[in-house]
Design an enzyme around this catalytic site. Structure first.
Site, short mmCIF file in Angstrom:
data_model
loop_
_atom_site.label_atom_id
_atom_site.label_comp_id
_atom_site.label_asym_id
_atom_site.label_seq_id
_atom_site.Cartn_x
_atom_site.Cartn_y
_atom_site.Cartn_z
N TYR A 125 60.82 -5.32 29.74
CA TYR A 125 61.07 -4.71 31.04
C TYR A 125 62.41 -5.16 31.60
CZ TYR A 125 60.04 -9.07 33.59
OH TYR A 125 60.08 -10.34 34.08
N LYS B 286 63.09 -10.47 27.40
CA LYS B 286 62.45 -10.16 28.68
C LYS B 286 61.18 -9.37 28.42
CE LYS B 286 63.72 -9.10 33.45
NZ LYS B 286 63.17 -10.33 34.00
N GLU C 29 63.97 -23.20 33.84
CA GLU C 29 64.32 -22.16 34.83
C GLU C 29 63.12 -21.95 35.74
OE1 GLU C 29 64.83 -18.22 33.13
OE2 GLU C 29 63.43 -18.70 31.52
N LEU D 147 65.81 -17.28 30.13
CA LEU D 147 66.27 -15.89 30.12
C LEU D 147 67.74 -15.87 30.55
CD1 LEU D 147 65.37 -12.83 29.98
CD2 LEU D 147 65.28 -12.95 32.46
N1 PDD Z 1 62.80 -11.90 36.97
N2 PDD Z 1 64.26 -16.11 34.55
C1 PDD Z 1 63.07 -15.47 34.54
C2 PDD Z 1 61.92 -16.09 33.84
C3 PDD Z 1 62.96 -14.21 35.18
O1 PDD Z 1 61.78 -13.57 35.17
C4 PDD Z 1 64.08 -13.67 35.85
C5 PDD Z 1 64.03 -12.34 36.54
C6 PDD Z 1 65.29 -14.39 35.84
C7 PDD Z 1 66.54 -13.88 36.48
O2 PDD Z 1 67.08 -12.80 35.75
P1 PDD Z 1 67.91 -11.65 36.47
O3 PDD Z 1 69.05 -12.32 37.17
O4 PDD Z 1 68.36 -10.79 35.35
O5 PDD Z 1 66.98 -10.98 37.44
C8 PDD Z 1 65.33 -15.60 35.16
C9 PDD Z 1 62.67 -10.57 37.53
C10 PDD Z 1 63.43 -10.39 38.79
C11 PDD Z 1 61.19 -10.23 37.65
O6 PDD Z 1 60.49 -10.50 36.69
O7 PDD Z 1 60.76 -9.67 38.65
#
Ligand code: PDD
Length: 286
Positions: free
Chosen positions: A33, A149, A182, A207
């Site tokens: 996703y 992801k 993270e 991620l």
């Molecule tokens: N989550 N690390 C994890 C485990 C994440 O699920 C996310 C993002 C990030 C940050 O990635 P980005 O900057 O590309 O949003 C880091 C999204 C927002 C979610 O699952 O809703």
């Protein structure tokens, strides 16, 4: 206004948006996703999100179901039909519906593609940023490929729930060496006493956040040094500042980790600056 969700080629009313019980996303979390911020009706950092989506699909050997242009059209149309000015768009692709079997179905088995969009309050997020947030720490119990992801998010959900129960906004996960990996849905950073930003290298157990990559470009533009190395909980507790990033929260200053106050307990100047400048660096789609 009734919500509309894109499901496999149709824009369905919310109550009629279904996938089959034998969807591999449902049975095996066999899907990926992306979440993009929507700001003033525009998609933020679409190109990078789509590049990461393709990478995640390739890593899991899921055939890309349609062109990136077509996926972009689906996201825009979903945003439009839901009249989202500010919020997010969520795109999910799974290996599709097949008789339950651990072995992959034939490569030509159609993927499932769903897309939803929803409004969120930037005023609320700004208020949170002005106040700063609390994070808790707990062990990182995820699989070893958080760089993909995937929709396999149970450990993340458990961590977030624990944070909520503790009155915190986010949970920072820790590896076996006592270093922060993270957040449950965000990347983690600290600022050292000499003003450098420290964050874990993207190659090891996190991620590769899109917001993170834009922050790297922004920092370079602004002459802020980012050092990619693991940092420990102990170091984080002593840091001048701490913050997190994600597409939905952009940059949020962290003012408390567990029961320790960070810096003077107020949002740090550097984190607040990165938040204020973020959209001057991000890609804002047409
Ligand atoms: N989550 N690390 C994890 C485990 C994440 O699920 C996310 C993002 C990030 C940050 O990635 P980005 O900057 O590309 O949003 C880091 C999204 C927002 C979610 O699952 O809703």
């Amino acid at each position: 206004m009734s919500r509309v969700i894109y499901v496999n080629g149709s824009y369905c009313a919310y109550d009629e948006a279904y996938v089959h019980v034998e969807d591999r996303g449902f049975q095996f979390a066999d899907g990926v996703y992306e979440v993009c911020e929507v700001r003033n009706h525009r998609l933020i950092d679409e190109t990078r999100h789509m590049q990461r989506l393709v990478r995640s699909l390739n890593e899991l050997e899921i055939k890309q179901p349609m062109s990136l242009k077509a996926l972009g059209m689906v996201m825009r149309e979903t945003v439009r039909r839901n009249r989202v000015r500010d919020g997010l768009v969520y795109l999910q692709i799974t290996r599709g519906v097949a008789r339950r079997d651990f072995i992959f179905p034939h490569a030509d088995n159609p993927c499932s593609v769903i897309c939803l969009a929803r409004i969120s309050s930037f005023a609320k997020a700004d208020a949170l940023a002005e106040q700063g947030i609390t994070v808790i720490t707990l062990p990182d119990i995820r699989w070893k490929r958080p760089d993909i992801k995937s929709v396999s998010l149970l450990p993340n959900a458990l961590a977030k729930q624990q944070a909520k129960r503790a009155g915190a906004y986010e949970a920072w996960m820790m590896d076996e060496d006592g270093n922060v990996t993270e957040g449950s849905s965000s990347n983690a950073y600290i600022v050292s006493s000499d003003g450098n930003v420290i964050t874990r290298p993207a190659e090891t157990g996190i991620l590769r956040g899109i917001t993170r990559s834009v922050i790297f470009d922004l920092a370079e533009r602004e002459g802020i040094q980012i050092i990619e190395r693991p940092f420990s909980l102990n170091e984080a507790e002593q840091a001048r500042e701490a913050f997190l990033t994600s597409a939905t929260s952009v940059v949020l200053p962290v003012v408390r980790i567990n029961d320790r106050t960070i810096g003077d307990g107020k949002p740090g100047a550097l984190a607040s600056k990165l938040r204020a400048l973020f959209h001057t660096q991000a890609e804002i789609a047409e």
